[in-house]
Write a protein that holds these residues in place. Structure first.
Motif, PDB file in Angstrom:
ATOM      1  N   VAL A   4       0.822  -1.212   0.000  1.00 28.82           N
ATOM      2  CA  VAL A   4       0.000   0.000   0.000  1.00 28.82           C
ATOM      3  C   VAL A   4       0.855   1.261   0.000  1.00 28.82           C
ATOM      4  CG1 VAL A   4      -1.933  -1.178   1.102  1.00 28.82           C
ATOM      5  CG2 VAL A   4      -0.260   0.001   2.534  1.00 28.82           C
ATOM      6  N   THR A   5       2.009   1.238   0.681  1.00 32.80           N
ATOM      7  CA  THR A   5       2.879   2.416   0.630  1.00 32.80           C
ATOM      8  C   THR A   5       3.489   2.566  -0.761  1.00 32.80           C
ATOM      9  OG1 THR A   5       4.687   1.070   1.570  1.00 32.80           O
ATOM     10  CG2 THR A   5       3.423   2.458   3.084  1.00 32.80           C
ATOM     11  N   LEU A  30      -5.256   5.452   3.462  1.00 28.23           N
ATOM     12  CA  LEU A  30      -5.076   5.527   2.016  1.00 28.23           C
ATOM     13  C   LEU A  30      -6.354   5.143   1.275  1.00 28.23           C
ATOM     14  CD1 LEU A  30      -1.472   4.051   1.600  1.00 28.23           C
ATOM     15  CD2 LEU A  30      -2.186   6.442   1.551  1.00 28.23           C
ATOM     16  N   THR A  31      -7.124   4.222   1.841  1.00 27.01           N
ATOM     17  CA  THR A  31      -8.409   3.877   1.224  1.00 27.01           C
ATOM     18  C   THR A  31      -9.377   5.049   1.302  1.00 27.01           C
ATOM     19  OG1 THR A  31      -8.091   1.548   1.830  1.00 27.01           O
ATOM     20  CG2 THR A  31     -10.314   2.231   1.244  1.00 27.01           C
ATOM     21  N   LEU A  32      -9.439   5.708   2.462  1.00 26.61           N
ATOM     22  CA  LEU A  32     -10.316   6.867   2.620  1.00 26.61           C
ATOM     23  C   LEU A  32      -9.873   8.024   1.730  1.00 26.61           C
ATOM     24  CD1 LEU A  32     -10.816   6.847   6.498  1.00 26.61           C
ATOM     25  CD2 LEU A  32     -12.488   6.206   4.761  1.00 26.61           C
ATOM     26  N   TRP A  33      -8.574   8.136   1.500  1.00 33.66           N
ATOM     27  CA  TRP A  33      -8.036   9.205   0.654  1.00 33.66           C
ATOM     28  C   TRP A  33      -7.949   8.786  -0.813  1.00 33.66           C
ATOM     29  CZ3 TRP A  33      -3.295  10.334   4.312  1.00 33.66           C
ATOM     30  CH2 TRP A  33      -3.773  10.972   5.461  1.00 33.66           C
ATOM     31  N   GLY A  34      -8.717   7.779  -1.196  1.00 28.80           N
ATOM     32  CA  GLY A  34      -8.615   7.244  -2.550  1.00 28.80           C
ATOM     33  C   GLY A  34      -8.820   8.287  -3.633  1.00 28.80           C
ATOM     34  N   ARG A  35      -9.827   9.139  -3.502  1.00 33.65           N
ATOM     35  CA  ARG A  35     -10.104  10.146  -4.524  1.00 33.65           C
ATOM     36  C   ARG A  35      -8.967  11.162  -4.615  1.00 33.65           C
ATOM     37  NH1 ARG A  35     -15.173   9.663  -6.465  1.00 33.65           N
ATOM     38  NH2 ARG A  35     -16.700   8.506  -5.196  1.00 33.65           N
ATOM     39  N   ARG A  36      -8.387  11.533  -3.483  1.00 30.30           N
ATOM     40  CA  ARG A  36      -7.249  12.460  -3.506  1.00 30.30           C
ATOM     41  C   ARG A  36      -6.050  11.829  -4.209  1.00 30.30           C
ATOM     42  NH1 ARG A  36      -7.012  15.053   2.606  1.00 30.30           N
ATOM     43  NH2 ARG A  36      -9.244  15.533   2.811  1.00 30.30           N
ATOM     44  N   LEU A  37      -5.819  10.545  -3.945  1.00 33.08           N
ATOM     45  CA  LEU A  37      -4.721   9.858  -4.631  1.00 33.08           C
ATOM     46  C   LEU A  37      -4.974   9.789  -6.130  1.00 33.08           C
ATOM     47  CD1 LEU A  37      -4.079   6.943  -2.115  1.00 33.08           C
ATOM     48  CD2 LEU A  37      -2.512   8.811  -2.630  1.00 33.08           C
ATOM     49  N   GLY A  90     -10.018  20.472  -5.865  1.00 29.96           N
ATOM     50  CA  GLY A  90      -9.963  20.977  -4.500  1.00 29.96           C
ATOM     51  C   GLY A  90      -8.905  20.350  -3.625  1.00 29.96           C
ATOM     52  N   VAL A  91      -7.904  19.691  -4.217  1.00 29.52           N
ATOM     53  CA  VAL A  91      -6.819  19.061  -3.470  1.00 29.52           C
ATOM     54  C   VAL A  91      -5.552  19.886  -3.645  1.00 29.52           C
ATOM     55  CG1 VAL A  91      -5.393  16.995  -3.212  1.00 29.52           C
ATOM     56  CG2 VAL A  91      -7.818  16.775  -3.779  1.00 29.52           C
ATOM     57  N   SER A  92      -4.916  20.249  -2.540  1.00 23.14           N
ATOM     58  CA  SER A  92      -3.642  20.968  -2.602  1.00 23.14           C
ATOM     59  C   SER A  92      -2.517  19.955  -2.795  1.00 23.14           C
ATOM     60  CB  SER A  92      -3.420  21.762  -1.316  1.00 23.14           C
ATOM     61  OG  SER A  92      -2.116  22.305  -1.292  1.00 23.14           O
ATOM     62  N   PRO A  93      -1.902  19.884  -3.987  1.00 20.59           N
ATOM     63  CA  PRO A  93      -0.878  18.859  -4.233  1.00 20.59           C
ATOM     64  C   PRO A  93       0.295  18.938  -3.260  1.00 20.59           C
ATOM     65  CG  PRO A  93      -1.541  19.913  -6.278  1.00 20.59           C
ATOM     66  CD  PRO A  93      -2.133  20.719  -5.179  1.00 20.59           C
ATOM     67  N   ALA A  94       0.794  20.153  -3.000  1.00 19.77           N
ATOM     68  CA  ALA A  94       1.955  20.299  -2.130  1.00 19.77           C
ATOM     69  C   ALA A  94       1.644  19.835  -0.711  1.00 19.77           C
ATOM     70  CB  ALA A  94       2.426  21.754  -2.127  1.00 19.77           C
ATOM     71  N   ARG A  95       0.488  20.250  -0.189  1.00 18.57           N
ATOM     72  CA  ARG A  95       0.127  19.893   1.179  1.00 18.57           C
ATOM     73  C   ARG A  95      -0.148  18.388   1.304  1.00 18.57           C
ATOM     74  NH1 ARG A  95      -4.638  23.351   3.185  1.00 18.57           N
ATOM     75  NH2 ARG A  95      -3.074  24.941   2.698  1.00 18.57           N
ATOM     76  N   VAL A 147      -8.412  -4.641 -10.432  1.00 15.06           N
ATOM     77  CA  VAL A 147      -9.590  -3.797 -10.149  1.00 15.06           C
ATOM     78  C   VAL A 147      -9.519  -2.420 -10.781  1.00 15.06           C
ATOM     79  CG1 VAL A 147     -10.140  -4.951  -7.988  1.00 15.06           C
ATOM     80  CG2 VAL A 147      -8.566  -3.023  -7.965  1.00 15.06           C
ATOM     81  N   GLY A 148      -8.482  -2.120 -11.563  1.00 13.27           N
ATOM     82  CA  GLY A 148      -8.381  -0.802 -12.161  1.00 13.27           C
ATOM     83  C   GLY A 148      -7.557   0.149 -11.307  1.00 13.27           C
ATOM     84  N   ALA A 149      -7.471   1.404 -11.761  1.00 12.93           N
ATOM     85  CA  ALA A 149      -6.571   2.377 -11.146  1.00 12.93           C
ATOM     86  C   ALA A 149      -7.216   3.176 -10.023  1.00 12.93           C
ATOM     87  CB  ALA A 149      -6.042   3.345 -12.211  1.00 12.93           C
ATOM     88  N   THR A 150      -8.500   2.955  -9.738  1.00 16.53           N
ATOM     89  CA  THR A 150      -9.160   3.692  -8.659  1.00 16.53           C
ATOM     90  C   THR A 150      -8.584   3.255  -7.313  1.00 16.53           C
ATOM     91  OG1 THR A 150     -11.190   3.796  -9.973  1.00 16.53           O
ATOM     92  CG2 THR A 150     -11.374   4.262  -7.621  1.00 16.53           C
ATOM     93  N   HIS A 151      -7.969   4.181  -6.590  1.00 18.79           N
ATOM     94  CA  HIS A 151      -7.238   3.815  -5.381  1.00 18.79           C
ATOM     95  C   HIS A 151      -8.145   3.315  -4.259  1.00 18.79           C
ATOM     96  CE1 HIS A 151      -4.012   6.080  -7.393  1.00 18.79           C
ATOM     97  NE2 HIS A 151      -3.206   5.358  -6.637  1.00 18.79           N
ATOM     98  N   ARG A 152      -9.381   3.797  -4.197  1.00 23.66           N
ATOM     99  CA  ARG A 152     -10.261   3.337  -3.133  1.00 23.66           C
ATOM    100  C   ARG A 152     -10.516   1.830  -3.231  1.00 23.66           C
ATOM    101  NH1 ARG A 152     -15.371   6.909  -1.546  1.00 23.66           N
ATOM    102  NH2 ARG A 152     -13.610   8.189  -0.854  1.00 23.66           N
ATOM    103  N   ARG A 153     -10.486   1.304  -4.437  1.00 23.47           N
ATOM    104  CA  ARG A 153     -10.653  -0.127  -4.629  1.00 23.47           C
ATOM    105  C   ARG A 153      -9.310  -0.848  -4.640  1.00 23.47           C
ATOM    106  NH1 ARG A 153     -15.548  -1.941  -7.088  1.00 23.47           N
ATOM    107  NH2 ARG A 153     -17.093  -0.289  -7.244  1.00 23.47           N
ATOM    108  N   ALA A 154      -8.298  -0.206  -5.194  1.00 19.51           N
ATOM    109  CA  ALA A 154      -7.015  -0.886  -5.402  1.00 19.51           C
ATOM    110  C   ALA A 154      -6.220  -1.057  -4.113  1.00 19.51           C
ATOM    111  CB  ALA A 154      -6.178  -0.122  -6.431  1.00 19.51           C
TER     112      ALA A 154
END
Length: 368
Positions: A105-106, A243-250, A264-269, A307-314
């Motif tokens: 996962v990391t 990381l699963t909860l942050w799937g959309r941000r990833l 609405g995601v700050s890439p640097a932060r 399962v594809g590239a969607t991080h919430r599933r992957a």
């Protein structure tokens, strides 16, 4: 029925079809997770039972049930089997599963962070820092006053120091870009690897040098029922959930910084948060198992193919595949040349290197 009535009827049916399609996809995904979980649990039983002294699955269940639940109350198995299952193999299997899931996962998070499909958890130099700390503890007694966990503590401090060094160098004008992070991690990693090699040659202890070399190739032999095992398992569960909860941000970060800003995601932060989280997690993993390569590189690609590239599933899929893969790799490491044990990094490299070559060829073919 006129044309307008037909159009209205089709429009009314389309949302229902979309709902049915989404429900079907969720059902397939849940079935996949349950299947992977079943394979993982079967692998746990096999890994605990197989080895130089085989233990039947029924005995494995009896021993574990006796220690955890008090059932069966009557001990009908040999004391040697009880010791092998409960004191030796089960802690090792739990540690291997946690390390495999954590590296997977990391690795997926890092590949999204730097937008490079060839990135892995050791990209940040954390692995090299942990190895340097372990080498200092083994060869020169660094942290001897910390007791039986001195090796793990020294390795974690080395990994943490490497993470801080990468962060300080890569951060310019308050921002951390993916390219700068990638280059800084590689440079710091090579420098610390050179320092570890120097410590090995500077030591007069041949036995200590062999221990460090074994550590550099990875081992689960240090596993036992203690606080470090609980810390590793808790850290991996926490990181996987986050990381699963942050799937959309990833997902947004993997596409690009402009897309992340739009969503609405700050890439640097967010990249800074991921850097801290991944660094601490990898530091805990390296401190408990040494350097185990290729898991964080190979497994994320397998999960995406499933399962594809969607991080919430992957991410959950990568955790289960990584845990299962490392258990089989460890089983091979301790049985191929039994009773002699191989460093587990040799097994993961034998599997991962051909996969990396195939991946590079596909990436090259796709760019032409």
């Amino acid at each position: 029925m006129g044309p307008s009535s037909v159009v209205r009827s089709v429009a009314a049916v389309e949302p229902d079809l979309d709902d049915l399609g989404a429900s079907s996809r969720r059902r397939r995904y849940l079935l996949l997770l349950l299947g992977l979980l079943a394979v993982f649990l079967a692998t746990v039983v096999a890994a605990v039972g197989m080895g130089a002294v085989p233990v039947p699955p029924a005995t494995v269940f009896d021993v574990v049930g006796h220690h955890l639940l008090g059932s069966p109350a009557e001990v009908t198995w040999r004391p040697a089997h009880d010791s092998i299952v409960w004191r030796v193999r089960l802690p090792r299997v739990l540690l291997g599963a946690a390390v495999g899931a954590g590296l997977a996962v990391t690795g997926m998070a890092l590949q999204a962070m730097v937008r490079n499909m060839l990135a892995d958890p050791y990209l940040l130099g954390v692995n090299s820092g942990g190895s340097t700390g372990a080498a200092a503890a083994i060869l020169f007694g660094f942290g001897a006053g910390w007791g039986e966990h001195a090796l793990q503590i020294a390795a974690f401090l080395g990994a943490l120091a490497a993470s801080l060094l990468v962060f300080v160098i890569a951060r310019t004008a308050g921002r951390i870009t993916s390219t700068r992070l990638l280059m800084t991690g590689v440079a710091v990693g090579y420098a610390l690897y050179a320092l570890t090699s120097f410590l090995i040659f500077a030591s007069d202890s041949a036995e200590g040098s062999r221990s460090v070399l074994f550590w550099l190739l990875g081992t689960l032999a240090l596993a036992h029922w203690s606080a470090p095992l609980a810390v590793v398992v808790a850290a991996v569960v926490l990181v996987t959930c986050l990381l699963t909860l942050w799937g959309r941000r990833l997902d947004a970060l993997a596409i690009g910084d402009e897309t992340a800003h739009t969503l609405g995601v700050s890439p640097a932060r967010f990249r800074l948060v991921l850097l801290v989280l991944v660094s601490l997690a990898v530091g805990v993993l390296v401190a408990s198992s040494g350097s185990i390569g290729f898991v964080g590189l190979v497994i994320p690609h397998l999960a995406r193919r499933v399962v594809g590239a969607t991080h919430r599933r992957a991410v959950p899929v990568a955790a289960l595949i990584g845990a299962t893969f490392l258990l089989w790799a460890d089983l091979a490491a301790r049985t191929v040349l039994s009773p002699q044990e191989l460093p587990i990094g040799i097994i993961t490299a034998l599997v991962g290197a051909p996969f990396l070559l195939i991946l590079v060829r596909r990436l090259h073919a796709g760019s032409e």
